[in-house]
Design an enzyme around this catalytic site. Structure first.
Site, PDB file in Angstrom:
ATOM      1  N   TYR A 149       0.798  -1.227   0.000  1.00  0.00           N
ATOM      2  CA  TYR A 149       0.000   0.000   0.000  1.00  0.00           C
ATOM      3  C   TYR A 149       0.830   1.277   0.000  1.00  0.00           C
ATOM      4  O   TYR A 149       0.289   2.355  -0.211  1.00  0.00           O
ATOM      5  CB  TYR A 149      -0.951   0.005   1.213  1.00  0.00           C
ATOM      6  CG  TYR A 149      -2.190  -0.825   0.978  1.00  0.00           C
ATOM      7  CD1 TYR A 149      -2.118  -2.219   0.999  1.00  0.00           C
ATOM      8  CD2 TYR A 149      -3.417  -0.231   0.735  1.00  0.00           C
ATOM      9  CE1 TYR A 149      -3.243  -2.986   0.779  1.00  0.00           C
ATOM     10  CE2 TYR A 149      -4.547  -0.990   0.509  1.00  0.00           C
ATOM     11  CZ  TYR A 149      -4.457  -2.366   0.537  1.00  0.00           C
ATOM     12  OH  TYR A 149      -5.576  -3.125   0.310  1.00  0.00           O
ATOM     13  N   LYS A 193       2.467 -15.473   3.606  1.00  0.00           N
ATOM     14  CA  LYS A 193       2.847 -16.323   2.474  1.00  0.00           C
ATOM     15  C   LYS A 193       4.363 -16.485   2.520  1.00  0.00           C
ATOM     16  O   LYS A 193       5.056 -16.213   1.545  1.00  0.00           O
ATOM     17  CB  LYS A 193       2.412 -15.677   1.147  1.00  0.00           C
ATOM     18  CG  LYS A 193       1.024 -16.060   0.683  1.00  0.00           C
ATOM     19  CD  LYS A 193       0.805 -17.554   0.412  1.00  0.00           C
ATOM     20  CE  LYS A 193       1.400 -18.007  -0.880  1.00  0.00           C
ATOM     21  NZ  LYS A 193       1.094 -19.453  -1.122  1.00  0.00           N
ATOM     22  N   ASP A 218     -12.955  -9.103   3.817  1.00  0.00           N
ATOM     23  CA  ASP A 218     -14.146  -9.176   2.953  1.00  0.00           C
ATOM     24  C   ASP A 218     -14.701 -10.601   2.982  1.00  0.00           C
ATOM     25  O   ASP A 218     -15.918 -10.807   3.017  1.00  0.00           O
ATOM     26  CB  ASP A 218     -13.832  -8.758   1.509  1.00  0.00           C
ATOM     27  CG  ASP A 218     -14.103  -7.272   1.237  1.00  0.00           C
ATOM     28  OD1 ASP A 218     -13.928  -6.457   2.169  1.00  0.00           O
ATOM     29  OD2 ASP A 218     -14.504  -6.923   0.104  1.00  0.00           O
ATOM     30  N   ASP A 254      -3.534 -18.548   2.073  1.00  0.00           N
ATOM     31  CA  ASP A 254      -4.423 -19.272   1.148  1.00  0.00           C
ATOM     32  C   ASP A 254      -5.178 -20.368   1.897  1.00  0.00           C
ATOM     33  O   ASP A 254      -6.394 -20.520   1.764  1.00  0.00           O
ATOM     34  CB  ASP A 254      -3.660 -19.818  -0.078  1.00  0.00           C
ATOM     35  CG  ASP A 254      -2.344 -20.518   0.261  1.00  0.00           C
ATOM     36  OD1 ASP A 254      -1.922 -20.483   1.434  1.00  0.00           O
ATOM     37  OD2 ASP A 254      -1.738 -21.114  -0.652  1.00  0.00           O
ATOM     38  N   ASP A 271      -6.897  -6.915   4.135  1.00  0.00           N
ATOM     39  CA  ASP A 271      -7.988  -6.363   3.326  1.00  0.00           C
ATOM     40  C   ASP A 271      -8.829  -7.502   2.755  1.00  0.00           C
ATOM     41  O   ASP A 271     -10.058  -7.493   2.832  1.00  0.00           O
ATOM     42  CB  ASP A 271      -7.394  -5.507   2.200  1.00  0.00           C
ATOM     43  CG  ASP A 271      -8.467  -4.951   1.284  1.00  0.00           C
ATOM     44  OD1 ASP A 271      -9.475  -4.439   1.803  1.00  0.00           O
ATOM     45  OD2 ASP A 271      -8.299  -5.039   0.055  1.00  0.00           O
TER      46      ASP A 271
HETATM   47  C1  IPM Z   1     -10.697  -1.054   2.484  1.00  0.00           C
HETATM   48  C2  IPM Z   1     -10.597  -0.739   1.018  1.00  0.00           C
HETATM   49  C3  IPM Z   1      -9.334   0.065   0.704  1.00  0.00           C
HETATM   50  C4  IPM Z   1      -8.152  -0.803   1.075  1.00  0.00           C
HETATM   51  C5  IPM Z   1      -9.248   0.550  -0.739  1.00  0.00           C
HETATM   52  C6  IPM Z   1     -10.400   1.492  -1.086  1.00  0.00           C
HETATM   53  C7  IPM Z   1      -7.953   1.222  -1.046  1.00  0.00           C
HETATM   54  O1  IPM Z   1     -10.691  -1.894   0.259  1.00  0.00           O
HETATM   55  O2  IPM Z   1     -10.637  -0.126   3.304  1.00  0.00           O
HETATM   56  O3  IPM Z   1     -10.904  -2.218   2.835  1.00  0.00           O
HETATM   57  O4  IPM Z   1      -7.724  -1.661   0.282  1.00  0.00           O
HETATM   58  O5  IPM Z   1      -7.631  -0.628   2.169  1.00  0.00           O
HETATM   59 MN    MN Z   2     -11.294  -3.626   1.414  1.00  0.00          MN
END
Ligand code: IPM
Ligand code: MN
Ligand code: NAD
Length: 367
Positions: free
Chosen positions: A139, A190, A251, A223, A247
């Site tokens: 990042y 990893k 999700d 993974d 990140d």
């Molecule tokens: C999050 C988002 C951000 C990240 C993006 C928008 C850059 O996906 O906050 O989870 O990857 O950190």
């Molecule tokens: Mn995200």
């Protein structure tokens, strides 16, 4: 009276303003009915502002956030009209990096059996907290492109991992586990493929783990972790990992919680022992945001789920010294799910504002 705490409120793009409007009502109720000393400071930043006058994250705002605010509440940033996401990166990374909020704390907790999409699994199986490193990794934006647009083009993003950055995040995970009675900490990496960067993670993790003898320290390849999160998420209690993997796995975690409309997060700078240069006086400003993005297809339709933003307000209030309000808000959100006072993504039929009305009503009765 206690000096008031300045909360910068940045609704942002897409569904951000819709969910943050409801979250703001909650903060206003805490201020007006409960007497919490909160001073709300709305920030007109995001894609509209950028397209209007080119502003992303101006210096004056940056300085006041760093110098005067106690917290930032952020909706989401990202708009198809700004395909390069310049404003989103300036603001999001401006806060995460600029305020050195090195831990992105993302609870993956299901509040109802009904929300867990796995066969024969329920809410009791989904209760972990991911500590995502938030200031390093790929990042940082180091790298570049060479011979762009030709058949020989090269594109590089460097993965930056420092001893200090890894150690403080790992320690933050163990400290959290100890403080919350958790028995196990996983580190997901990893190291089999990323021999240099993740060998550092592996080594530092087990070094730090020696200082926490009562806690079971386990390594998992990320993974395989994705596999285990679906097969048996109950094995995870606290997970520490790098920026990118954090990140992604959160999700996936959100899917176990009922979707992105249910996932909250805090960007913080925990003061951990023996780590580097902790000379900062008093609590640092922290930034709170739902895990979800701006969901452009949902924007302006009153369908976005605001529950993640209420849970996020809970994390914010806890950080400011009112942990009981986080529990109270979580209880109300769980009831919203149980009684189907929620949006369609989580099985209800209400719109964003109507969910806000119901939650506000419940909260008003709580005082
Ligand atoms: C999050 C988002 C951000 C990240 C993006 C928008 C850059 O996906 O906050 O989870 O990857 O950190
Ligand atoms: Mn995200
Ligand atoms: P997203 O999180 O916006 O949406 C992914 C999926 O989840 C979509 O199906 C969406 O409809 C659903 N969803 C998300 N939030 C929801 C809610 N509150 N209620 C109901 N459903 C919800 O991810 P994306 O589509 O990949 O990204 C859209 C934009 O948001 C991009 O520009 C991305 O970069 C940005 N983004 C910003 C942040 C942030 O500001 N913190 C976080 C993630 C993504």
């Amino acid at each position: 009276m206690a000096p008031s705490k300045l909360i910068a409120v940045l609704p942002g793009d897409g569904i951000g303003p819709e969910v943050i409007a409801q979250a703001t009502r909650v903060l206003e109720l805490y201020r007006d009915r409960r007497g919490l000393p909160l001073d709300l400071w709305p920030l007109d930043l995001g894609a509209d502002r950028y397209l209007r006058d080119g502003t992303t994250y101006p210096e004056a705002v940056r300085a006041r956030v760093a110098g005067e605010a106690s917290a930032v509440l952020l909706g989401a940033l990202g708009d198809p009209r700004v395909p390069g996401l310049e404003h989103a990166r300036d603001i999001l990374f401006g806060m995460r990096f600029g305020l050195d909020l090195y831990a992105n704390v993302r609870p993956v907790r299901a509040l109802s059996d009904r929300l867990v999409p796995l066969r024969d699994r329920g809410a009791r199986d989904v209760d972990m907290v991911v500590f995502r490193e938030n200031t390093e990794g790929i990042y940082v934006g180091m790298g570049g492109q060479f011979k762009r647009g030709t058949r020989d083009e090269v594109a590089i993003n460097e993965d930056v991992n420092t001893r200090k950055g890894v150690e403080r995040l790992v320690r933050a995970g163990f400290e959290y586990a100890r403080a919350h009675g958790k028995k196990r900490v996983h580190m997901a990496d990893k190291s089999n493929a990323m021999r240099h960067a993740h060998e550092l993670w592996y080594r530092v993790f087990f070094e730090v783990a020696k200082e926490y003898p009562g806690i079971d320290a386990r390594h998992v390849y990320v993974d395989a972790m994705c596999l285990f999160m679906i097969q048996d998420p109950s094995q995870f209690e606290v997970v520490v990992t790098c920026n990118l993997f954090g990140d992604i796995v959160t999700d996936l975690g959100a899917a176990l919680q009922g979707g992105l409309g249910m996932a909250a997060s805090a960007n913080v700078h925990p003061a951990v022992p023996r780590c580097c240069d902790e000379r900062h006086e008093g609590p640092r400003v922290a930034m709170f945001e739902p895990v979800h993005g701006s969901a452009p297809p949902l924007a302006g339709k009153d369908v976005a789920n605001p529950l993640a933003s209420f849970l996020t307000v809970g994390m914010l209030l806890s950080h400011l010294g009112w942990p009981e309000e986080e529990r109270r808000l979580e209880g109300i959100v769980a009831r919203a799910i149980a009684e189907k006072k929620c949006t369609r993504d989580v099985g209800g039929e209400l719109g964003t504002r109507a969910v806000g009305d119901w939650v506000l009503g419940e909260l008003a009765h709580a005082f």
